[in-house]
Design a protein around this motif. Structure first.
Motif, PDB file in Angstrom:
ATOM      1  N   VAL A 199      -1.953  14.835  59.059  1.00 37.51           N
ATOM      2  CA  VAL A 199      -2.292  13.645  58.281  1.00 37.51           C
ATOM      3  C   VAL A 199      -3.765  13.284  58.456  1.00 37.51           C
ATOM      4  O   VAL A 199      -4.479  13.044  57.482  1.00 37.51           O
ATOM      5  N   TYR A 237      15.833  13.832  46.558  1.00 35.13           N
ATOM      6  CA  TYR A 237      15.260  13.645  45.233  1.00 35.13           C
ATOM      7  C   TYR A 237      16.355  13.436  44.182  1.00 35.13           C
ATOM      8  O   TYR A 237      16.161  12.729  43.203  1.00 35.13           O
ATOM      9  N   ARG A 281      14.777   3.054  51.126  1.00 37.79           N
ATOM     10  CA  ARG A 281      14.747   4.347  50.439  1.00 37.79           C
ATOM     11  C   ARG A 281      13.380   5.020  50.620  1.00 37.79           C
ATOM     12  O   ARG A 281      13.303   6.231  50.817  1.00 37.79           O
ATOM     13  N   GLN A 282      12.313   4.244  50.574  1.00 36.02           N
ATOM     14  CA  GLN A 282      10.975   4.811  50.782  1.00 36.02           C
ATOM     15  C   GLN A 282      10.874   5.418  52.178  1.00 36.02           C
ATOM     16  O   GLN A 282      10.421   6.546  52.359  1.00 36.02           O
ATOM     17  N   GLN A 327       1.534   5.663  48.280  1.00 35.04           N
ATOM     18  CA  GLN A 327       2.497   6.724  48.003  1.00 35.04           C
ATOM     19  C   GLN A 327       3.292   6.442  46.734  1.00 35.04           C
ATOM     20  O   GLN A 327       3.790   5.351  46.514  1.00 35.04           O
ATOM     21  N   ASP A 335       6.871  17.875  50.963  1.00 34.17           N
ATOM     22  CA  ASP A 335       5.930  18.170  49.882  1.00 34.17           C
ATOM     23  C   ASP A 335       4.498  17.856  50.305  1.00 34.17           C
ATOM     24  O   ASP A 335       3.556  18.553  49.926  1.00 34.17           O
ATOM     25  N   GLN A 336       4.338  16.798  51.067  1.00 32.07           N
ATOM     26  CA  GLN A 336       2.981  16.367  51.423  1.00 32.07           C
ATOM     27  C   GLN A 336       2.336  17.250  52.494  1.00 32.07           C
ATOM     28  O   GLN A 336       1.152  17.544  52.429  1.00 32.07           O
ATOM     29  N   TYR A 337       3.107  17.604  53.507  1.00 36.56           N
ATOM     30  CA  TYR A 337       2.506  18.258  54.678  1.00 36.56           C
ATOM     31  C   TYR A 337       3.187  19.566  55.086  1.00 36.56           C
ATOM     32  O   TYR A 337       2.825  20.151  56.101  1.00 36.56           O
ATOM     33  N   ARG A 384       9.577  12.752  36.937  1.00 31.35           N
ATOM     34  CA  ARG A 384      10.730  12.442  37.772  1.00 31.35           C
ATOM     35  C   ARG A 384      10.604  11.045  38.404  1.00 31.35           C
ATOM     36  O   ARG A 384      11.595  10.375  38.678  1.00 31.35           O
ATOM     37  N   PRO A 417       6.332  11.813  46.353  1.00 33.97           N
ATOM     38  CA  PRO A 417       5.642  12.661  47.320  1.00 33.97           C
ATOM     39  C   PRO A 417       4.120  12.672  47.151  1.00 33.97           C
ATOM     40  O   PRO A 417       3.428  13.328  47.916  1.00 33.97           O
ATOM     41  N   PHE A 469       2.477   6.895  60.002  1.00 37.92           N
ATOM     42  CA  PHE A 469       1.024   6.774  60.098  1.00 37.92           C
ATOM     43  C   PHE A 469       0.457   5.641  59.256  1.00 37.92           C
ATOM     44  O   PHE A 469      -0.761   5.505  59.121  1.00 37.92           O
ATOM     45  N   PHE A 501      -5.055   8.298  54.349  1.00 41.72           N
ATOM     46  CA  PHE A 501      -4.686   7.947  55.718  1.00 41.72           C
ATOM     47  C   PHE A 501      -3.667   6.804  55.800  1.00 41.72           C
ATOM     48  O   PHE A 501      -2.825   6.791  56.702  1.00 41.72           O
ATOM     49  N   PHE A 535       0.164  10.970  46.726  1.00 41.42           N
ATOM     50  CA  PHE A 535      -0.691   9.855  47.112  1.00 41.42           C
ATOM     51  C   PHE A 535      -1.573   9.560  45.905  1.00 41.42           C
ATOM     52  O   PHE A 535      -2.311  10.446  45.459  1.00 41.42           O
ATOM     53  N   HIS A 560      10.685   9.332  52.563  1.00 37.61           N
ATOM     54  CA  HIS A 560       9.417   9.868  53.049  1.00 37.61           C
ATOM     55  C   HIS A 560       9.643  10.739  54.286  1.00 37.61           C
ATOM     56  O   HIS A 560       9.191  11.871  54.352  1.00 37.61           O
ATOM     57  N   SER A 614       9.937  13.692  51.049  1.00 44.34           N
ATOM     58  CA  SER A 614       8.612  13.818  50.432  1.00 44.34           C
ATOM     59  C   SER A 614       7.558  14.283  51.435  1.00 44.34           C
ATOM     60  O   SER A 614       6.546  14.871  51.052  1.00 44.34           O
ATOM     61  N   GLN A 651      18.110   9.332  44.429  1.00 49.77           N
ATOM     62  CA  GLN A 651      17.298   8.114  44.543  1.00 49.77           C
ATOM     63  C   GLN A 651      18.042   6.868  44.049  1.00 49.77           C
ATOM     64  O   GLN A 651      17.638   5.750  44.335  1.00 49.77           O
TER      65      GLN A 651
END
Ligand SMILES: Cc1cc2nc3c(=O)[nH]c(=O)nc-3n(C[C@H](O)[C@H](O)[C@H](O)COP(=O)(O)OP(=O)(O)OC[C@H]3O[C@@H](n4cnc5c(N)ncnc54)[C@H](O)[C@@H]3O)c2cc1C
Ligand code: SF4
Ligand code: SF4
Ligand code: FES
Lengths: 379, 280
Positions: free
Chosen positions: A139, A255, A330-331, B253, A342-344, B273, B256, A284, B248, B258, A335, A339, A258
């Motif tokens: 991150v 996904y 849900r977030q 968000q 997908d991000q990292y 979606r 998925p 974070f 950061f 940013f 996350h 998700s 939701q």
């Protein structure tokens, strides 16, 4: 006394006194030595003066919404699972100053924060914690922009890991593939052996710095029996995981769900207290706080931990994007478990179980994820 | 870990001086800032900056200026809350903290030799303005250039003179509408989409760039779908809470993604979606 310098990836045997001397050498080398210690009925991380500051003979009991220390029958130094604090506060502290400003004749004069200049040694870092640090590295320093404060805190840290022997009732690192045995990211990794001989540690060497340190500490070769005993420790931990997470196709599971009715159901129990995000070693999120002195001549900008459970987190002019607890829960869960991948490229959950233990109403992330798999939601 | 400490801290702003303030509306103003460094401030249309007002706070604001004039940084701001109201109180000669430019850009290179359709709602015309200025300056790179803009009422027009100037050109189509909720049989949000319904379009060769309130974009997308514009030819600019602009803080968000680094400009098919999920 001269001791042979072990090879990287080799394992040696250290007695309790050897460990004490190892910590002393780190202190002599100018390291700030931080590790687990007992305070206010919990195991927290603080500066260690020696191994007597470790939670000697202390164990813990953890369950959803429940954490208790207990006295063990032995003198184990690492006979407990993770406590409420993770090592994230060493690298991503709850609050830092970003800069200070003062009004000058030619415009604002900015005083940047000096980089953190310290030698930090972390003692007793669990595998899930190492994985969590690796997750936060992605991150803060793994992307296009590099967080200067994080990079300076993270630099040159000496890590003494501990392989887990007794997971807590809320641990599930085995099913997340993040433990109980440390697989990398350490200078030395200890496995504590409490039976079949004296109180001793099998030490795996993970780096040249680790090997150099061991060369200054009395140690012995580890026998076949010691190796077998060390493997048995982590095998037992794997077998005794308090919980399990089924991660098969977990991204698409989230996904595709939701709008699952379970979100509304869990929102009825969730207090939105933010505990889970604060104890989580990978979360974070942060916000900024601006202050000025009364005369408006100086200004300060701080960064503080934030949580997606607050209404402010998603606030844009006109209101929050996620006004309902249903959407905020849900977030969080989406996350962490979906998700993030997908991000990292990894899960945002390392299976440490803290969010389960420290949830005041005992919401269990593994149970919530399992409920999404169930065709018929729990009423 | 061996990541070097960056020489440049992305959380620390540079300071720029306000050289001119244009009052667009009672609550909307445009700042012209002298670029923070002498080298000029280059950006891609669609990107934003984090603007910091001394002691008040920092907010994400799109760049609304001309990409061909990097010596000047232009932002158009609506005073809606604590920080933007403090900004409204600033005058020529005051300084402002700038971090950026951040985020994705309008796909102007990919839109070459295509029809460019700009769809703006209210202040959404500001983030589109750099792209429109670019298209007009490099007019031969594109086929038709169409600007559709909707405002709440005639009193809410921004960049009015400029819109009139563009409209007077023969090589640009400009349609502006106001949302007269009391007389419009289509209701309040159907106004810009109504322009889409009527404009002459070549759907297979159109690149549509949308910016405005989410609800307006939702109806606009629906109308573009109806006109046969494929989803991968539609681009939308999203807004979310932003505390850092650089990936950061986690606030922006959107599923998925940013918004600060994958957005604000998204190709519609990539977020479809998410687009219709409430409170995501
Ligand atoms: C990519 C992007 C581009 C944008 N471009 C533009 C543009 O070109 N022009 C423009 O005018 N706007 C633009 N915006 C919107 C603009 O950023 C917001 O209008 C602005 O942030 C509002 O800030 P404010 O403090 O004035 O208002 P507020 O709405 O009062 O507050 C904004 C922030 O303050 C915090 N806050 C609000 N209320 C409270 C509270 N009660 N307690 C604690 N904290 C609070 C919130 O966390 C919020 O993030 C853009 C936004 C994005 C994401
Ligand atoms: S989500 Fe829970 S179990 Fe997973 S890493 Fe965070 S605190 Fe630990
Ligand atoms: S779960 Fe919530 S608090 Fe944690 S990183 Fe994700 S958005 Fe931030
Ligand atoms: S604005 Fe901070 S992560 Fe996007």
């Amino acid at each position: 006394m001269v001791h042979p310098r072990p090879d990287i990836n080799a394992s040696v045997l250290l007695l309790r006194d050897g460990l004490a001397s190892l910590l002393q050498h780190l202190r002599d080398d100018g390291y700030l030595v931080v590790g687990p210690t007992v305070r206010d009925g919990a195991i927290v991380h603080d500066q260690l003066r020696g191994i007597e500051d470790l939670p000697v003979g202390v164990g813990d009991e953890q369950a959803p919404g429940r954490y208790r220390l207990r006295r063990r029958a032995d003198q184990a130094l690492f006979g407990y699972a993770v406590g409420p604090q993770s090592h994230k506060r060493e690298f991503f502290p709850p609050s830092i100053r970003l800069f200070q400003l003062r009004r000058g004749a030619g415009g604002p004069v900015l005083t940047p924060e000096p980089p953190i200049d310290r030698k930090l040694a972390l003692i007793g870092v669990r595998s899930c914690e190492l994985q969590a640090i690796a997750v936060q590295d992605r991150v803060f320093v793994g992307g296009h922009h590099v967080d200067a404060d994080y990079a300076s805190r993270r630099r040159g840290v000496f890590v003494v890991a501990v392989n887990c022997g007794e997971p807590s009732g809320t641990c599930f690192c085995a099913s997340m593939g993040t433990g109980p045995r440390a697989s990398g990211g350490f200078d030395l990794a200890l496995t504590e052996l409490l039976s079949g001989g004296p109180h001793r540690f099998v030490v795996e060497v993970g780096s040249a710095a680790g090997a150099d340190l061991l060369a200054r500490v009395e140690h012995a070769p580890a026998s076949e029996a010691d190796h077998a005993a060390a493997s048995a420790v982590t095998a037992a931990a794997t077998a005794n995981m308090g919980r399990h997470m089924d991660t098969r196709d977990i991204k698409s599971l989230f996904y595709a769900n939701q709008e699952h009715p379970r979100w509304a159901q869990v929102a009825e129990r969730c207090l939105g207290c933010t505990n889970c995000t604060l104890v989580c070693p990978t979360c974070f999120c942060s916000t900024t706080v601006d202050t000025t002195d009364l005369a408006g001549a100086t200004a300060t900008r701080e960064r503080r931990w934030d949580s997606c459970f607050t209404l402010d987190h998603s606030y844009v002019h006109g209101g929050s994007v996620r006004p309902s607890l249903r959407a905020r829960y849900r977030q969080w869960l989406t996350h962490k478990l979906a998700s993030w991948i997908d991000q990292y490229g990894t899960s945002g959950c390392v299976g440490c179980g803290r969010c389960i233990t420290w949830c005041p109403v005992g919401i269990d992330i593994t149970e919530e994820a399992a409920a999404l798999r169930a065709d018929v939601p729990v009423a | 870990m061996t990541t070097p400490i960056p020489l440049f801290d992305p959380m620390v702003p540079a300071f720029a001086r306000i050289s001119r303030v244009d009052r667009e509306l009672p609550d909307v103003f445009t700042w012209h800032l002298a670029a923070p460094s002498g080298a000029g401030f280059s950006f891609a249309p669609g990107q934003f900056n984090m603007l910091y007002a001394f002691g008040a706070g920092e907010v994400p604001i799109s760049i609304s200026g001309d990409p061909n004039r990097p010596e000047e940084l232009v932002h158009t701001i609506r005073a809606v809350g604590a920080v933007t109201r403090a900004m409204q109180g600033l005058r020529k000669g005051d300084t402002i903290g700038v971090r950026g430019p951040f985020g994705s850009a309008w796909p102007l290179a990919e839109a070459r030799d295509q029809d460019l359709l700009f769809v703006a709602g209210g202040l959404g015309v500001a983030p589109l303005r750099p792209a429109i200025l670019h298209a007009l300056a490099a007019r031969s790179l594109y086929r038709r250039v169409i600007v559709l803009a909707g405002f709440r009422s005639p009193a809410d027009f921004i960049f009015r003179k400029e819109l009139e100037r563009w409209r007077s050109r023969f090589d640009v189509t400009v349609e502006v509408t106001v949302d007269r909720a009391d007389t419009s049989f289509r209701g309040t949000v159907a106004v810009v989409p109504a322009l889409i319904a009527e404009v002459e379009l070549d759907p297979a060769a159109t690149v549509a760039l949308l910016c405005g309130p989410e609800v307006m974009m939702r109806f606009a997308v629906r109308e573009l779908e109806r006109r046969g514009v494929p989803h991968e030819r539609i681009h939308v600019s999203m807004e979310r809470s932003m505390k850092c602009g650089v990936g950061f803080c986690g606030h922006c968000q959107y599923g998925p993604t940013f918004v600060c680094k994958d957005g604000p400009v998204y190709r519609f098919d990539r977020i479809e979606r998410l687009f219709y999920v409430r409170e995501i």
